[in-house]
Design a protein around this motif. Sequence first.
Motif, PDB file in Angstrom:
ATOM      1  N   TYR A   1      -3.418  -1.697  -1.209  1.00 17.30           N
ATOM      2  CA  TYR A   1      -2.148  -2.194  -0.632  1.00 17.30           C
ATOM      3  C   TYR A   1      -2.794  -3.026  -1.494  1.00 17.30           C
ATOM      4  O   TYR A   1      -3.147  -4.260  -0.507  1.00 17.30           O
ATOM      5  CB  TYR A   1      -1.970  -2.208   0.336  1.00 17.30           C
ATOM      6  CG  TYR A   1      -1.788  -1.466   1.698  1.00 17.30           C
ATOM      7  CD1 TYR A   1      -0.250  -0.776   1.034  1.00 17.30           C
ATOM      8  CD2 TYR A   1      -2.360  -0.835   1.839  1.00 17.30           C
ATOM      9  CE1 TYR A   1      -0.135   0.509   1.877  1.00 17.30           C
ATOM     10  CE2 TYR A   1      -2.634   0.627   2.623  1.00 17.30           C
ATOM     11  CZ  TYR A   1      -1.192   1.058   2.764  1.00 17.30           C
ATOM     12  OH  TYR A   1      -0.901   2.628   3.554  1.00 17.30           O
ATOM     13  N   PRO A   2      -2.785  -4.145  -2.487  1.00 19.65           N
ATOM     14  CA  PRO A   2      -3.112  -5.262  -3.099  1.00 19.65           C
ATOM     15  C   PRO A   2      -2.232  -6.101  -2.354  1.00 19.65           C
ATOM     16  O   PRO A   2      -2.989  -7.347  -2.377  1.00 19.65           O
ATOM     17  CB  PRO A   2      -2.498  -5.796  -5.195  1.00 19.65           C
ATOM     18  CG  PRO A   2      -1.878  -4.245  -5.138  1.00 19.65           C
ATOM     19  CD  PRO A   2      -1.461  -3.664  -3.263  1.00 19.65           C
ATOM     20  N   GLU A   3      -0.867  -6.452  -1.736  1.00 17.26           N
ATOM     21  CA  GLU A   3      -0.845  -7.384  -1.152  1.00 17.26           C
ATOM     22  C   GLU A   3      -1.225  -7.385   0.362  1.00 17.26           C
ATOM     23  O   GLU A   3      -1.344  -8.767   0.907  1.00 17.26           O
ATOM     24  CB  GLU A   3       1.183  -7.012  -0.434  1.00 17.26           C
ATOM     25  CG  GLU A   3       1.089  -6.220   0.293  1.00 17.26           C
ATOM     26  CD  GLU A   3       1.464  -4.641  -0.251  1.00 17.26           C
ATOM     27  OE1 GLU A   3       1.804  -4.338   0.575  1.00 17.26           O
ATOM     28  OE2 GLU A   3       0.905  -4.284  -1.155  1.00 17.26           O
ATOM     29  N   TRP A   4      -2.607  -7.172   0.676  1.00 15.94           N
ATOM     30  CA  TRP A   4      -3.315  -7.468   1.738  1.00 15.94           C
ATOM     31  C   TRP A   4      -4.369  -8.760   1.470  1.00 15.94           C
ATOM     32  O   TRP A   4      -4.996  -9.428   2.447  1.00 15.94           O
ATOM     33  CB  TRP A   4      -4.004  -6.408   2.203  1.00 15.94           C
ATOM     34  CG  TRP A   4      -2.762  -5.093   3.191  1.00 15.94           C
ATOM     35  CD1 TRP A   4      -2.069  -4.790   3.322  1.00 15.94           C
ATOM     36  CD2 TRP A   4      -3.206  -6.107   4.715  1.00 15.94           C
ATOM     37  NE1 TRP A   4      -1.840  -4.153   4.710  1.00 15.94           N
ATOM     38  CE2 TRP A   4      -2.362  -4.913   5.416  1.00 15.94           C
ATOM     39  CE3 TRP A   4      -4.226  -6.489   5.498  1.00 15.94           C
ATOM     40  CZ2 TRP A   4      -2.409  -4.653   7.020  1.00 15.94           C
ATOM     41  CZ3 TRP A   4      -4.495  -6.089   6.561  1.00 15.94           C
ATOM     42  CH2 TRP A   4      -3.121  -5.466   7.394  1.00 15.94           C
TER      43      TRP A   4
END
Lengths: 398, 240
Positions: free
Chosen positions: B90-93
Amino acid sequence: MRVYRLLLIIGLLLWLGLTLALNASAPPEILPLFTLRFSSSAALAWLLSGAGLLLLALRAALPRRSAGTEWVSRFEGLAAYLNEGVVVCGKDGRARWHNDAGRELLLEGDTLAENVGELLRRAQSSGKVTIQMLPLREGLRFSVQALPLDHHTFALICRPLQSASGQGAFYENFIRRIVHDMRNPLAAIIGHAANMRQSPGVEPESWRKSAATIEDEAQRLARLVDSLLFDARLAYVPLELQRLDVADVLEEALYAHDEQAQRQGKSLQLEAPPGAMPLEGDRDLLVRAFENLIDNSLKYSGENGRLVVRLSDQPNLIVIQFSDNGEGIPPEYLPDRIFEPLVRARAHGSGSGLGLSIVRKIIEMHGGTISAQSRLGEGTTMTVRLPKPSERVTGNEV
Amino acid sequence: MDDRPHILVVDDEDSIRSALSTFLGRMGFRVRTAATGPEALAAVEQDEPDLVLLDVVLDERDQSQMSGLEVCRRLRARERFVPIIMLTSYPEWQVESLGQGAIAFVTKPWDNNALANQIRATLSAVQHIRQEMTREHNPGSRRLKIPGEIIIDLEHFRVSRAGQQIDLTPIEFALLAFLARHPNRGWTREELLNHVWDYSWAGYERTVDRHIAALRRKLRLERDELIETVHGVGYRLVTE
């Protein structure tokens, strides 16, 4: 009701008696009314009270004018409180009656919203109950049923799918999990392929392992993609309802897994009462749902795996139980979590993680429910309850 | 004694562990793998790896398993700092604040070369700071205070501004620490690459700009507040 009538009769008799008594001196052949020795306004009041009493008595004495209208108004009162959206409309899609949820979800102005209108047209041309899942609100899908009430009138009922009830957060979560479930196999595939390409020389043993991993992970992705596509199709492909015999549908699903079970030395068994058990449903979808359940049982049962499918008949329900002696589901996934999309009781199993959520969706689309009972190490029973076809609606071949 | 850098790879999927260990082994690292959180913590106690490559295992469906974030928390609670690179789907992490100090993220699927560069740069950033620390025996110098209420804890690789923990990657941390130790002097991008990044790794000057930009953003610095751009030269940290 009886006391009311009795009081009315007593009232009327009193009125007559008093009138006669007050006019006792008048000649009997003349109507007492005109010879009252009171002022004309008092006479009028007396007359009106008599007429009122008479009317009430008549109303009480006569049979109910039309029971139907009263029920309709009661039904409307009831439907106004439902969370389900309800709209009754004509062939042109103009609403004749609706509740609040119905107005909000199904109508644009006083006419059905466009996608709901299409469902109505399909119900008109088939003359049958038609069910479809529609995205009525942003991110949320609803199961919408169009029921022909008579030649000119239709009822539309919509309810949120249990799996989608509530939050848009559900979908965000869903997407996150899909991304996670796709990125992991992708990472493994890319990693192993890059290792092979970048290796300084030919390494038969390590390459064979890498190739096997790449194949497995690609298969995993392919299964996930298939399930996602099927799941998405459920949203817009309408149910093709027809009258089915449940045992027949179950046999078809079992037959598809017979060979696999035999090969693995496992047993599949159907216990059904004699005689046909009718069901209104979409054959292909129900077979798929039952196959998923059978497949799960086989996948998670050991060498002496045994699956018994029990069919039973209850007053308004058809109950189908899939009982296996497999490894069972951990309690934290019961009773509902196991049916959520991309939830797996076993980390990184070979499944797509969508199987049981698809099963639940199909069962819900048929107006039914599914629940799981399980003990670790002993086995699992999946219970499917489907409503029996209602004679009034399904017998109505318009 | 094996003096190759030692990396612990933590992922619950066999296919990922095998891909990483094959690659990292070929890159000249000594690799050990762990499949679960407890296994990873035990391996760190035993081997003191130079770097941990840790899967976030954001797997809330598996409650019995310790998540990568929990492992991260426990590693941070230890006395000795170990750099962590988190593998995430999850890149948004990456933008979410973890409050755990000096963690870098790599998105799955990773690019082998980029991952190798990230690991080398992180190892050398940590090594530079440790070398400078052992050269100075003054314990007071382990905590640097610079303007803007910024405190740099060189021992635990933590930075706070006005009492609030700021999450930097190990390389961003090393860059800030270097500039703070040698303030009021303009450094060229090439010099910064040499001092903070791996000597043997030919980084690009744009890499420095990117990390400076990240520092300014994370420390919520105004334009040319604290870290100045010296035109035609590079960067300068101003304390006077």
